[in-house]
Design an enzyme around this catalytic site. Sequence first.
Site, PDB file in Angstrom:
ATOM      1  CB  ALA A  81      45.956  49.544  23.582  1.00  0.00           C
ATOM      2  CD  GLU A  82      50.509  45.509  19.882  1.00  0.00           C
ATOM      3  OE1 GLU A  82      50.911  44.392  19.512  1.00  0.00           O
ATOM      4  OE2 GLU A  82      49.655  46.154  19.265  1.00  0.00           O
TER       5      GLU A  82
END
Length: 187
Positions: A68-69
């Site tokens: 996600a990051e």
Amino acid sequence: MDYRRRHPPQPQTTNDDKKTAELDPVLHSMGFQIEEVSPSQLTGRLPVTPRCCQPFRVLHGGVSALVAEGLASMGAHMASGYRRVAGISLTINHFRSAAVGDLVLARAKPVHVGRSTQVWEVKLWKQPDPSSMQEGNNNQGPQIISESRVTLLCNLPVPDSLKHAGNALQKYAAEAPNKKTAATSKL
């Protein structure tokens, strides 16, 4: 014996591997493959192997957060005109597990692209098991395993020593069809 035990994911070297190695060596080390790269969407896939699992042989939640990051940061970097970005908040909800042998798909899209902050939504889901489709069970579509929101500071100055940091993203984004970022705040 279920499908994933009989048909473990086979490592393959593809253009997506080369792309991922250039764009995010940490994601690449986990086996993640970046597919689509644009300021309006990033996609990729992760064959679940023991390398990215916790001791119970299911995908580690930290790996989901890493995906996600990583995807949100790349997207925000492009959407801000290749200015430096920094993540300031990551929230993630895990809904179900993905076991060794599963194929996890990922998609990151901007929710809000502002002058000083951006918010990206990242969803991970399991690709349906082909053996369940053969058995006539057409109801099993993609199963969401996690959903994240990543907030980033954007438009930060890029130090002279890191001016080249966005070169690989620019190269791969240029290969994709031109798409304008259509995200706006949904407030």
